[in-house]
Scaffold this motif. Structure first.
Motif, PDB file in Angstrom:
ATOM      1  N   VAL A 185       0.878  -1.167   0.000  1.00  0.00           N
ATOM      2  CA  VAL A 185       0.000   0.000   0.000  1.00  0.00           C
ATOM      3  C   VAL A 185       0.915   1.216   0.000  1.00  0.00           C
ATOM      4  CG1 VAL A 185      -1.650   1.333   1.364  1.00  0.00           C
ATOM      5  CG2 VAL A 185      -1.863  -1.162   1.223  1.00  0.00           C
ATOM      6  N   ILE A 191       4.312   9.387  -0.269  1.00  0.00           N
ATOM      7  CA  ILE A 191       3.439  10.261  -1.070  1.00  0.00           C
ATOM      8  C   ILE A 191       3.885  11.709  -0.897  1.00  0.00           C
ATOM      9  CG2 ILE A 191       1.087  11.190  -1.270  1.00  0.00           C
ATOM     10  CD1 ILE A 191       0.024   8.427  -0.510  1.00  0.00           C
ATOM     11  N   PHE A 195       5.944  14.170  -4.173  1.00  0.00           N
ATOM     12  CA  PHE A 195       5.514  15.395  -4.846  1.00  0.00           C
ATOM     13  C   PHE A 195       6.517  16.532  -4.692  1.00  0.00           C
ATOM     14  CE2 PHE A 195       1.684  12.939  -4.939  1.00  0.00           C
ATOM     15  CZ  PHE A 195       1.096  13.307  -6.133  1.00  0.00           C
TER      16      PHE A 195
ATOM     17  N   PRO B   7      -3.045  17.151  -6.005  1.00  0.00           N
ATOM     18  CA  PRO B   7      -2.552  15.812  -6.374  1.00  0.00           C
ATOM     19  C   PRO B   7      -2.165  14.968  -5.156  1.00  0.00           C
ATOM     20  CG  PRO B   7      -1.635  17.456  -7.851  1.00  0.00           C
ATOM     21  CD  PRO B   7      -2.359  18.214  -6.769  1.00  0.00           C
ATOM     22  N   ILE B   8      -1.611  15.612  -4.121  1.00  0.00           N
ATOM     23  CA  ILE B   8      -1.267  14.860  -2.902  1.00  0.00           C
ATOM     24  C   ILE B   8      -2.533  14.332  -2.247  1.00  0.00           C
ATOM     25  CG2 ILE B   8      -0.365  15.059  -0.546  1.00  0.00           C
ATOM     26  CD1 ILE B   8       1.813  16.840  -1.553  1.00  0.00           C
ATOM     27  N   MET B  11      -3.803  11.396  -4.079  1.00  0.00           N
ATOM     28  CA  MET B  11      -2.993  10.189  -3.893  1.00  0.00           C
ATOM     29  C   MET B  11      -3.229   9.590  -2.500  1.00  0.00           C
ATOM     30  SD  MET B  11      -1.069   8.179  -5.554  1.00  0.00           S
ATOM     31  CE  MET B  11      -0.372   9.034  -6.959  1.00  0.00           C
ATOM     32  N   VAL B  12      -3.459  10.447  -1.505  1.00  0.00           N
ATOM     33  CA  VAL B  12      -3.794   9.950  -0.161  1.00  0.00           C
ATOM     34  C   VAL B  12      -5.087   9.139  -0.229  1.00  0.00           C
ATOM     35  CG1 VAL B  12      -4.610  10.669   2.134  1.00  0.00           C
ATOM     36  CG2 VAL B  12      -2.587  11.760   1.124  1.00  0.00           C
ATOM     37  N   LYS B  14      -6.311   7.659  -2.879  1.00  0.00           N
ATOM     38  CA  LYS B  14      -6.059   6.445  -3.660  1.00  0.00           C
ATOM     39  C   LYS B  14      -5.393   5.366  -2.792  1.00  0.00           C
ATOM     40  CE  LYS B  14      -4.263   5.126  -8.175  1.00  0.00           C
ATOM     41  NZ  LYS B  14      -3.670   5.579  -9.415  1.00  0.00           N
ATOM     42  N   ALA B  15      -4.405   5.792  -2.012  1.00  0.00           N
ATOM     43  CA  ALA B  15      -3.724   4.836  -1.126  1.00  0.00           C
ATOM     44  C   ALA B  15      -4.697   4.311  -0.073  1.00  0.00           C
ATOM     45  CB  ALA B  15      -2.517   5.502  -0.467  1.00  0.00           C
ATOM     46  N   GLY B  16      -5.540   5.197   0.428  1.00  0.00           N
ATOM     47  CA  GLY B  16      -6.536   4.790   1.430  1.00  0.00           C
ATOM     48  C   GLY B  16      -7.500   3.764   0.857  1.00  0.00           C
ATOM     49  N   ASP B  18      -6.933   1.741  -1.571  1.00  0.00           N
ATOM     50  CA  ASP B  18      -6.181   0.506  -1.789  1.00  0.00           C
ATOM     51  C   ASP B  18      -6.074  -0.283  -0.476  1.00  0.00           C
ATOM     52  OD1 ASP B  18      -4.674  -1.340  -3.212  1.00  0.00           O
ATOM     53  OD2 ASP B  18      -2.782  -0.355  -2.730  1.00  0.00           O
ATOM     54  N   PHE B  19      -5.745   0.424   0.614  1.00  0.00           N
ATOM     55  CA  PHE B  19      -5.648  -0.220   1.930  1.00  0.00           C
ATOM     56  C   PHE B  19      -7.008  -0.825   2.296  1.00  0.00           C
ATOM     57  CE2 PHE B  19      -5.548  -0.648   6.480  1.00  0.00           C
ATOM     58  CZ  PHE B  19      -4.230  -0.926   6.804  1.00  0.00           C
ATOM     59  N   ALA B  48       2.065   1.317   6.582  1.00  0.00           N
ATOM     60  CA  ALA B  48       1.515   2.219   5.552  1.00  0.00           C
ATOM     61  C   ALA B  48       1.711   3.682   5.943  1.00  0.00           C
ATOM     62  CB  ALA B  48       0.023   1.926   5.334  1.00  0.00           C
ATOM     63  N   ARG B  49       2.423   3.904   7.013  1.00  0.00           N
ATOM     64  CA  ARG B  49       2.735   5.246   7.554  1.00  0.00           C
ATOM     65  C   ARG B  49       1.468   6.087   7.709  1.00  0.00           C
ATOM     66  NH1 ARG B  49       7.672   7.218   8.009  1.00  0.00           N
ATOM     67  NH2 ARG B  49       6.513   8.419   9.554  1.00  0.00           N
ATOM     68  N   MET B  50       0.501   5.522   8.386  1.00  0.00           N
ATOM     69  CA  MET B  50      -0.767   6.215   8.593  1.00  0.00           C
ATOM     70  C   MET B  50      -0.903   6.765  10.006  1.00  0.00           C
ATOM     71  SD  MET B  50      -3.386   3.697   6.545  1.00  0.00           S
ATOM     72  CE  MET B  50      -3.427   3.677   4.741  1.00  0.00           C
ATOM     73  N   ASN B  68      -5.464  15.887   5.133  1.00  0.00           N
ATOM     74  CA  ASN B  68      -5.100  14.591   4.546  1.00  0.00           C
ATOM     75  C   ASN B  68      -5.618  13.440   5.400  1.00  0.00           C
ATOM     76  OD1 ASN B  68      -3.807  15.212   2.113  1.00  0.00           O
ATOM     77  ND2 ASN B  68      -1.878  15.676   3.143  1.00  0.00           N
ATOM     78  N   LEU B  72      -8.348  10.340   4.350  1.00  0.00           N
ATOM     79  CA  LEU B  72      -8.079   8.921   4.554  1.00  0.00           C
ATOM     80  C   LEU B  72      -9.204   8.266   5.363  1.00  0.00           C
ATOM     81  CD1 LEU B  72      -6.019   6.518   4.438  1.00  0.00           C
ATOM     82  CD2 LEU B  72      -5.109   7.378   6.595  1.00  0.00           C
TER      83      LEU B  72
END
Lengths: 260, 381
Positions: A185, A191, A195, B7-8, B11-12, B14-16, B18-19, B48-50, B68, B72
């Motif tokens: 993941v 991320i 950027f 965009p960030i 992507m956050v 999108k990663a969320g 996916d998880f 996943a560095r969450m 962000n 998520l």
């Protein structure tokens, strides 16, 4: 360990359109990293985590390919390089392999090149082997597993119904199957870092490519016709009886058509 | 205010997603079987560095925005799983310790919350204590360089998990003073601590919520968070952020309820056509979507104030007041949309309806937030 991963951006749709040359019209289509290429990135990242070094991701395509490379950086790649030039447009697998090969030569001093076995839009599985040929590298294709001691690479190779282990000295090129790993993941910290990175754009001149081998003109494959297969309604026959009787009827029908 | 996603941000999300698609189902299956979080849950979040969104990098955090984080959290909400509650708690408690703690306290307690080696807890509620700090009965008695803690905290998330909790206690060294509550960081495995079994809750399936008992638990003075007498302030600031994060999760719950209803509306054929084309149903869908969109904007507005460093206490309370009844109504509509199937555990909307009910009573009640918003309105010029 310096690892170069080649990836492709593909449309994430079931229906596509082509232009008069038979090239895919990509404008406006939702795109993704070719799924098996994410496993190639993961394989590279795992090797890097084990042995140190760096992972460089490259991709050839129109301007929008930048988003695929950015996503690769988000996964944890150290650098990304974008090959974008009108001269690359309309390339078949041979011209694509040539352009990517030139870029890999320019990066230089690498230990491994890793790519997915094939792209989900073309399904040729030709680019990896052709790059290996162009670069003069040993090819280790269809990898289900990959290991390295830092000097050699060894893979578990899938060959139809059987598997075998093969190995080669660095530098080498490996193409991977999706079963090789579970890709990670995308970590939040990567991320945020991704950027902040610049993605250099290389054109044909930057990789010292000869124009005669690039794009549509440099492609030996000539498309005669591109079409969507017609979806025709088939005749349906409903079988009746007990489950055993129905199974027997199915077997007989398949036998009649020499399918079993 | 412009809420265009960067965009960030995208992507956050999108990663969320996916998880949530690849990892949450196995977590949720464990929780359904064991009625508890998987022991390695925080490891998965740390990988996943969450953890530690709004925490400086020097303490193991990401040094990014709460915006962000809530993007998520909305993705987690869509799954209907409760597994994101520890994610919220580790994030919010780490941020709280960074805000109030001394350098020593931050260095000691924040990194384990960001690397997932410690489960966070925040505790104020007691059996007979609602929202009034004067009613606290868990006491902290000074004893040399330590305090001795005695009492009980009720409905405490992750109380029996190893790690650190912030516990708001009546500080007996401040007896007679107007503000006598103090926040202590306590190792939950300290001698003298014990816990009840889990509460069986209406929703939040698998959540680990119990009572925690203190019997002469010794805590060093260095573990005081903020200053003595600031305990209630620590709680109020923390809960303002927690309410926003909770609401973000519930926006996800409501959004998924809307999507489930939309999907069902196209699957269920009535009189030869999908029921979604019947006016009564597409009016319902429209109403659900508008309500969720409005709730999301309220959440974005409040979290942007938080990230801008402005006072966001009232904005956070407004989020609770506005979103709670709307999201509960949307999930109820989704159940109704499905008819009898919606009342069955076979369909996700049943779970979404139950989880939405918690928002009105957990992380401060709907009513106390009406008090905050109303009193603020009354006192403002």
């Amino acid at each position: 360990m310096k690892i170069i991963v080649t990836i492709k951006q593909v449309p994430n749709v079931t229906k596509v359109k082509w232009d008069a040359d038979g090239s895919l019209i990509r404008a406006g289509l939702p795109t993704i990293i070719n799924p098996v290429d994410k496993h190639a990135i993961e394989a590279a990242l795992e090797l890097k985590e084990k042995h140190g070094g760096e992972v460089i991701v490259i991709s050839m395509g129109p301007g929008q390919v930048e988003s695929a490379l950015r996503e690769a950086l988000c996964m944890g790649a150290d650098q990304a390089i974008q090959l974008t030039d009108r001269k690359f447009a309309g390339a078949d697998t041979w011209a694509t392999s040539y352009a990517l090969g030139c870029a890999i030569k320019k990066i230089g001093d690498y230990d491994l090149v890793i790519s997915g076995v094939e792209a989900m839009d073309g399904n040729t599985a030709q680019v990896g082997p052709q790059m290996a040929e162009f670069l003069g590298l040993p090819l280790l294709s269809y990898a289900l597993g990959i290991e390295s001691d830092g000097k050699k690479v060894q893979i578990q190779q899938k060959l139809g119904d059987f598997e075998r282990k093969i190995e080669a000295d660095f530098p080498a090129l490996v193409t991977v199957e999706k079963e090789i790993n579970e890709y990670r993941v995308t970590p939040m910290d990567k991320i945020l870092e991704a950027f902040e990175k610049e993605i250099p754009v290389w054109e044909a001149d930057d990789v010292d490519a000869e124009l005669v081998h690039l794009g549509l003109k440099g492609s030996p494959t000539k498309l005669r016709k591109v079409f969507s297969p017609k979806i025709e309604k088939g005749k349906v026959q409903m079988l009746e009886g007990t489950p055993e009787e129905i199974a027997r009827q199915v077997a007989d029908k398949l036998n009649e058509k020499f399918l079993i | 205010m412009d809420f265009t996603l960067s965009p960030i941000n995208k992507m956050v999300i999108k990663a969320g997603k996916d998880f949530c698609e690849r990892i949450v189902p196995e977590i949720d299956a464990y929780m359904a079987e064991h009625g508890d979080y998987p022991p390695d849950l925080l490891e998965k979040y740390a990988k996943a560095r969450m953890l530690g969104f709004d925490v400086p990098k020097e303490y193991g955090g990401l040094a990014t925005t709460n915006f962000n984080l809530i993007l998520l959290i909305e993705e987690f909400g869509k799954t209907g799983s409760t597994c994101f509650l520890p994610l919220l708690m580790n994030n919010s408690v780490a941020e709280t310790i960074c805000h109030w703690g001394s350098e020593e306290v931050k260095k000691k307690f924040v990194p384990p919350l960001c690397d997932g080696s410690a489960w966070a807890t925040m505790a104020f509620t007691e059996p007979d204590t609602g929202s009034d700090p004067k009613m606290l009965t868990t006491t902290a008695t000074p004893d040399g360089d330590d305090f001795i803690i005695n009492g009980c905290k009720r409905f405490i998330s992750m109380a029996n998990k190893p790690g650190y909790g912030v516990f708001i206690c009546k500080d007996l060294s401040l007896a007679g003073q107007p503000h006598d509550s103090t926040a202590f960081i306590i190792d939950k495995k300290s001698p003298g601590i014990s816990c009840s079994g889990h509460y069986e809750l209406t929703g939040l399936d698998g959540a680990d919520t119990c009572d925690i008992y203190f019997n002469n638990v010794r805590v060093p003075k260095e573990n005081i968070l903020g200053k003595q007498g600031q305990g209630f302030n620590v709680l109020l600031r923390w809960i303002s952020g927690e309410r926003i994060q909770q609401a973000a999760g519930m926006v996800g719950v409501g959004h998924q309820a809307y999507l489930e209803a939309k999907k069902y509306s196209m699957q269920r054929i009535v009189n030869g056509m999908p029921m979604g084309y019947m006016q009564g149903f597409y009016w319902m869908l429209g109403e659900m979507k508008v309500k969720i969109d409005a709730c999301r904007l309220m959440v974005y507005n409040a979290v942007c104030k938080q990230d801008a460093g402005k006072n966001f206490d009232t904005a956070s309370a407004e989020v609770k007041v506005f979103t709670t009844p709307l999201i509960q109504e949307v999930t109820r509509m989704a159940v109704q949309f499905h008819g009898s199937y919606g009342y069955s555990k076979e369909y996700l909307v049943e779970k979404l309806f139950r989880i939405a009910m918690h928002q009105g009573v957990v992380a401060s009640s709907l009513e106390i937030n009406k008090t905050i918003v109303g009193m603020t309105a009354l006192m403002s010029k």
